[in-house]
Design a protein around this motif. Structure first.
Motif, mmCIF file in Angstrom:
data_model
loop_
_atom_site.group_PDB
_atom_site.id
_atom_site.type_symbol
_atom_site.label_atom_id
_atom_site.label_comp_id
_atom_site.label_asym_id
_atom_site.label_seq_id
_atom_site.Cartn_x
_atom_site.Cartn_y
_atom_site.Cartn_z
ATOM 1 N N ALA A 1 -2.537 9.888 -1.648
ATOM 2 C CA ALA A 1 -2.613 10.170 -0.210
ATOM 3 C C ALA A 1 -3.574 9.211 0.481
ATOM 4 O O ALA A 1 -3.302 8.740 1.595
ATOM 5 C CB ALA A 1 -3.050 11.613 0.021
ATOM 6 N N GLY A 2 -4.672 8.894 -0.185
ATOM 7 C CA GLY A 2 -5.633 7.943 0.387
ATOM 8 C C GLY A 2 -5.054 6.546 0.513
ATOM 9 O O GLY A 2 -5.259 5.861 1.525
ATOM 10 N N ILE A 3 -4.333 6.113 -0.492
ATOM 11 C CA ILE A 3 -3.730 4.775 -0.458
ATOM 12 C C ILE A 3 -2.668 4.689 0.634
ATOM 13 O O ILE A 3 -2.627 3.721 1.398
ATOM 14 C CB ILE A 3 -3.141 4.407 -1.837
ATOM 15 C CG1 ILE A 3 -4.256 4.256 -2.867
ATOM 16 C CG2 ILE A 3 -2.318 3.122 -1.752
ATOM 17 C CD1 ILE A 3 -3.768 4.187 -4.306
ATOM 18 N N VAL A 4 -1.818 5.706 0.716
ATOM 19 C CA VAL A 4 -0.781 5.717 1.759
ATOM 20 C C VAL A 4 -1.440 5.707 3.140
ATOM 21 O O VAL A 4 -1.045 4.932 4.024
ATOM 22 C CB VAL A 4 0.152 6.940 1.608
ATOM 23 C CG1 VAL A 4 1.037 7.106 2.823
ATOM 24 C CG2 VAL A 4 1.001 6.803 0.365
ATOM 25 N N TYR B 1 0.843 -1.205 0.000
ATOM 26 C CA TYR B 1 0.000 0.000 0.000
ATOM 27 C C TYR B 1 0.874 1.249 0.000
ATOM 28 O O TYR B 1 0.608 2.201 -0.729
ATOM 29 C CB TYR B 1 -0.935 0.039 1.214
ATOM 30 C CG TYR B 1 -2.033 -0.977 1.176
ATOM 31 C CD1 TYR B 1 -3.071 -0.860 0.262
ATOM 32 C CD2 TYR B 1 -2.041 -2.054 2.064
ATOM 33 C CE1 TYR B 1 -4.094 -1.794 0.226
ATOM 34 C CE2 TYR B 1 -3.052 -2.983 2.037
ATOM 35 C CZ TYR B 1 -4.084 -2.852 1.115
ATOM 36 O OH TYR B 1 -5.079 -3.780 1.082
ATOM 37 N N GLY B 2 1.905 1.227 0.828
ATOM 38 C CA GLY B 2 2.817 2.366 0.884
ATOM 39 C C GLY B 2 3.534 2.589 -0.432
ATOM 40 O O GLY B 2 3.617 3.718 -0.927
ATOM 41 N N ILE B 3 4.027 1.514 -1.011
ATOM 42 C CA ILE B 3 4.755 1.617 -2.280
ATOM 43 C C ILE B 3 3.844 2.140 -3.383
ATOM 44 O O ILE B 3 4.204 3.056 -4.126
ATOM 45 C CB ILE B 3 5.368 0.254 -2.669
ATOM 46 C CG1 ILE B 3 6.485 -0.108 -1.697
ATOM 47 C CG2 ILE B 3 5.877 0.270 -4.106
ATOM 48 C CD1 ILE B 3 6.986 -1.534 -1.832
ATOM 49 N N PHE B 4 2.642 1.575 -3.477
ATOM 50 C CA PHE B 4 1.715 1.992 -4.519
ATOM 51 C C PHE B 4 1.251 3.436 -4.301
ATOM 52 O O PHE B 4 1.163 4.229 -5.245
ATOM 53 C CB PHE B 4 0.524 1.034 -4.596
ATOM 54 C CG PHE B 4 -0.376 1.293 -5.762
ATOM 55 C CD1 PHE B 4 0.070 1.103 -7.067
ATOM 56 C CD2 PHE B 4 -1.666 1.747 -5.577
ATOM 57 C CE1 PHE B 4 -0.754 1.358 -8.152
ATOM 58 C CE2 PHE B 4 -2.500 2.006 -6.650
ATOM 59 C CZ PHE B 4 -2.036 1.816 -7.935
#
Length: 129
Positions: A110-113, A78-81
């Protein structure tokens, strides 16, 4: 103690992502009411690049520590994407997708992170409490 440190780092990383998203959403409104803002660092493209200097390291550290604790390394994706999406927005968004596309990419990244950090916090709490 290590769990509390990791959760605080996750909160810091989420905070940086939220600042990035709020900047995208609120800057156009702020410029309408205070046009002088458009001449400041806050309105420049460099502001997003500078935010990445905080988002990337805080995310990498928080997710790395969390994954070591709970052992679920898929959370790291999730962080990488999310970071890759933010990088795409900063470096290619405006030129290839226009201003609206850049905002959408930034909000999506920002939402994914943030989601990755929420998931990381939850897994750390479950495994270590």
């Amino acid at each position: 103690m290590k769990n509390a440190l990791n959760i605080n780092l996750d909160n810091i990383a989420i905070g940086f992502s939220v600042v990035c998203a709020l900047h995208c959403l609120l800057l156009p409104i702020a410029i309408i009411f205070l046009p002088a803002i458009s001449t400041t660092f806050l309105a420049s493209e460099d502001f997003h690049k500078t935010l990445l200097y905080f988002v990337i390291p805080s995310s990498i550290i928080a997710l790395s520590l969390g994954c070591k604790m709970h052992g679920k390394y898929n959370v790291y994706l999730y962080g990488i994407f999310g970071i890759a999406t933010l990088l795409s927005a900063v470096f290619f968004g405006h030129d290839y997708f226009g201003e609206t596309g850049e905002r959408i990419l930034t909000l999506l990244g920002a939402g994914i992170v943030s989601f990755g950090h929420f998931k990381n916090q939850k897994l750390c709490t479950e495994c270590c409490n």
